[in-house]
Design an enzyme around this catalytic site. Structure first.
Site, mmCIF file in Angstrom:
data_model
loop_
_atom_site.group_PDB
_atom_site.id
_atom_site.type_symbol
_atom_site.label_atom_id
_atom_site.label_comp_id
_atom_site.label_asym_id
_atom_site.label_seq_id
_atom_site.Cartn_x
_atom_site.Cartn_y
_atom_site.Cartn_z
ATOM 1 N N TYR A 36 24.971 -5.033 -0.583
ATOM 2 C CA TYR A 36 23.670 -5.511 -1.084
ATOM 3 C C TYR A 36 23.004 -4.436 -1.945
ATOM 4 O O TYR A 36 22.521 -4.718 -3.044
ATOM 5 C CB TYR A 36 22.762 -5.891 0.078
ATOM 6 C CG TYR A 36 21.374 -6.310 -0.354
ATOM 7 C CD1 TYR A 36 21.164 -7.532 -0.981
ATOM 8 C CD2 TYR A 36 20.285 -5.467 -0.144
ATOM 9 C CE1 TYR A 36 19.903 -7.919 -1.391
ATOM 10 C CE2 TYR A 36 19.006 -5.844 -0.542
ATOM 11 C CZ TYR A 36 18.816 -7.070 -1.164
ATOM 12 O OH TYR A 36 17.560 -7.442 -1.585
ATOM 13 N N SER A 39 15.308 -4.260 -5.728
ATOM 14 C CA SER A 39 14.966 -3.905 -4.352
ATOM 15 C C SER A 39 14.862 -2.395 -4.241
ATOM 16 O O SER A 39 15.498 -1.658 -4.998
ATOM 17 C CB SER A 39 16.057 -4.420 -3.404
ATOM 18 O OG SER A 39 15.877 -3.919 -2.100
#
Length: 264
Positions: free
Chosen positions: A157, A144
């Site tokens: 995250y 990501s």
């Protein structure tokens, strides 16, 4: 059309929806053999049947909870036993719960670490000897842009995706001499059901709606790069440019983008 995919066995985690589902479709469309893994056996069964009917290729599926390491290990062993050598592994499964660290539930933190990091390490660790023995293979890890630029409420995250990027970069250097390709895919927000769990309020999804990537386009980009020497896939390009600026001037970026960073 990537002709290198034809006849290749491609294992895809998180394949019951979103990017994973589209990855399966594009692998099959290009003549490959998808091997699908997710928690929802019912969804996988439907997807597998539709793929076989539409593209005339075999499509296999296995139900597994990737947060359960023992279960996941057993499923990988079963896949290796039933299919022999595989040609590619796409570690696509991932999840998030956006929260301030001070307000986060430990079970959410633990699950993010288990699904996003540990299950990816597990699959790679078990399949890598097969790739090394056959002298080829491709490992694709879905990371990501958060792994390059963390924001409030995504500390855990982002940390998991930092880990994925670091693991991917180190692994790439270890095995490039052995004919194995290793690619990290660093994405911004994608229009999937990811945010239903990550941010049930829907506020973040609304805030970034106009920037969201199409999962079909993302999946096609990944499949088109299979079995080629691709270090990274970064989407969208403008967000990757922002990540690069952030790495050079983090204080400046945090001040300039503070309002945007806090939209979760």
């Amino acid at each position: 059309m990537n002709r290198l995919v034809k006849g290749k066995k491609v294992m895809i985690t998180g394949a019951s929806s979103g990017i994973g589902q589209y990855l399966a479709i594009h692998v099959a469309r290009q003549g490959g053999v998808p091997i699908l893994i997710a928690r929802s056996g019912e969804r996988l069964h439907i997807i597998s049947e539709k793929i076989e009917e539409t593209f005339g290729v075999s499509c296999y599926w296995y139900k597994a909870d990737l947060s359960n390491d023992a279960e996941w290990k057993d499923v990988i062993d079963r896949i290796c036993y039933e299919h022999g050598s595989l040609d590619a592994l796409i570690n696509n499964a991932g999840m998030a719960v956006f929260d301030l660290v001070s307000e986060a539930k430990w079970q959410d933190i633990d699950r993010m670490l288990s699904v996003n990091v540990k299950s990816l390490f597990r699959a790679t660790h078990q399949l890598l000897p097969h790739f090394l023995q056959q002298g080829n293979g491709h490992i694709v890890n879905i990371a990501s842009q958060a792994g390059k630029m963390a924001t409030p409420k995504s500390a855990v995250y982002a940390a998991t995706k930092h880990a994925v990027i670091g693991f991917t970069n180190g692994l790439r250097m270890e095995v490039e001499k052995d004919g194995i390709f290793v690619t990290s895919v660093n994405l911004g927000p994608v229009r999937t059901n990811f945010f239903q769990q990550a941010d049930p309020s829907g506020n973040y999804e609304k805030a970034v709606d106009r920037f969201m990537l199409d999962p079909n386009h993302v999946a096609l980009k990944i499949v088109d790069s299979l079995f080629t020497k691709q270090r990274e896939i970064n989407l969208p390009v403008w967000m990757d440019s922002g990540s690069k600026v952030y790495s050079l001037a983090p204080v400046l970026m945090e001040k300039a983008m503070g309002r945007q960073f806090n939209k979760k």
